[in-house]
Scaffold this motif. Structure first.
Motif, PDB file in Angstrom:
ATOM      1  N   THR A   2      36.153 -15.230  41.496  1.00 15.40           N
ATOM      2  CA  THR A   2      34.914 -15.517  42.220  1.00 15.40           C
ATOM      3  C   THR A   2      35.448 -16.465  43.303  1.00 15.40           C
ATOM      4  OG1 THR A   2      33.480 -15.456  40.456  1.00 15.40           O
ATOM      5  CG2 THR A   2      32.557 -16.653  42.200  1.00 15.40           C
ATOM      6  N   LEU A   3      34.810 -16.273  44.668  1.00 14.41           N
ATOM      7  CA  LEU A   3      35.324 -16.967  45.794  1.00 14.41           C
ATOM      8  C   LEU A   3      33.981 -17.755  46.134  1.00 14.41           C
ATOM      9  CD1 LEU A   3      37.293 -17.733  48.134  1.00 14.41           C
ATOM     10  CD2 LEU A   3      36.535 -15.844  49.531  1.00 14.41           C
ATOM     11  N   LEU A   4      34.015 -19.207  46.320  1.00 11.22           N
ATOM     12  CA  LEU A   4      33.085 -19.850  46.689  1.00 11.22           C
ATOM     13  C   LEU A   4      33.205 -20.725  47.796  1.00 11.22           C
ATOM     14  CD1 LEU A   4      30.157 -21.044  45.875  1.00 11.22           C
ATOM     15  CD2 LEU A   4      31.169 -22.643  44.542  1.00 11.22           C
ATOM     16  N   ASP A  38      23.733 -17.593  39.222  1.00 13.19           N
ATOM     17  CA  ASP A  38      23.615 -19.120  38.545  1.00 13.19           C
ATOM     18  C   ASP A  38      24.422 -20.313  39.128  1.00 13.19           C
ATOM     19  OD1 ASP A  38      21.725 -18.100  36.681  1.00 13.19           O
ATOM     20  OD2 ASP A  38      23.141 -17.499  35.223  1.00 13.19           O
ATOM     21  N   LEU A  39      25.766 -19.862  39.397  1.00 14.65           N
ATOM     22  CA  LEU A  39      26.582 -20.774  40.063  1.00 14.65           C
ATOM     23  C   LEU A  39      25.857 -21.228  41.298  1.00 14.65           C
ATOM     24  CD1 LEU A  39      30.167 -18.984  39.658  1.00 14.65           C
ATOM     25  CD2 LEU A  39      29.207 -21.094  38.395  1.00 14.65           C
ATOM     26  N   CYS A  40      25.465 -20.395  42.059  1.00 18.32           N
ATOM     27  CA  CYS A  40      24.908 -21.048  43.537  1.00 18.32           C
ATOM     28  C   CYS A  40      23.750 -21.653  43.124  1.00 18.32           C
ATOM     29  CB  CYS A  40      24.494 -19.652  44.324  1.00 18.32           C
ATOM     30  SG  CYS A  40      26.027 -18.755  44.831  1.00 18.32           S
ATOM     31  N   ASP A  41      22.711 -21.453  42.384  1.00 19.69           N
ATOM     32  CA  ASP A  41      21.853 -22.169  42.047  1.00 19.69           C
ATOM     33  C   ASP A  41      22.080 -23.629  41.624  1.00 19.69           C
ATOM     34  OD1 ASP A  41      20.019 -20.153  42.669  1.00 19.69           O
ATOM     35  OD2 ASP A  41      19.564 -19.400  40.655  1.00 19.69           O
ATOM     36  N   LEU A  59      28.345 -19.458  50.330  1.00 15.56           N
ATOM     37  CA  LEU A  59      28.765 -18.098  50.162  1.00 15.56           C
ATOM     38  C   LEU A  59      29.486 -17.627  49.050  1.00 15.56           C
ATOM     39  CD1 LEU A  59      28.707 -15.243  51.454  1.00 15.56           C
ATOM     40  CD2 LEU A  59      30.856 -15.899  52.558  1.00 15.56           C
ATOM     41  N   ALA A  60      29.107 -16.835  48.208  1.00 13.66           N
ATOM     42  CA  ALA A  60      29.887 -16.839  46.762  1.00 13.66           C
ATOM     43  C   ALA A  60      30.013 -15.289  46.832  1.00 13.66           C
ATOM     44  CB  ALA A  60      29.031 -17.141  45.745  1.00 13.66           C
TER      45      ALA A  60
END
Length: 64
Positions: A2-4, A38-41, A59-60
């Protein structure tokens, strides 16, 4: 994998060291099996928990 990507508004605060802010997204990314939504939230919830005068953008992208 995953790229965040995020703007500095997610991690910078006048009342804490930048290292503390940088640890938050790193901690989130180490959750095995976490859904990208969920990661973004979680990142946004942690950021808006305190007063903020800067914009926040995340941006994910998930690569299975």
């Amino acid at each position: 994998s995953t790229l965040l990507l995020y703007t500095d508004g997610l991690i910078e605060r006048r009342d804490r060291a930048i290292d503390v802010g940088l640890e938050a997204p790193q901690t989130l990314m180490h959750q095995p099996g976490a859904l990208i939504d969920d990661l973004c939230d979680q990142a946004l919830e942690a950021a808006v928990d305190q007063p903020n005068q800067d914009d926040i953008c995340i941006l994910a992208v998930h690569f299975p």
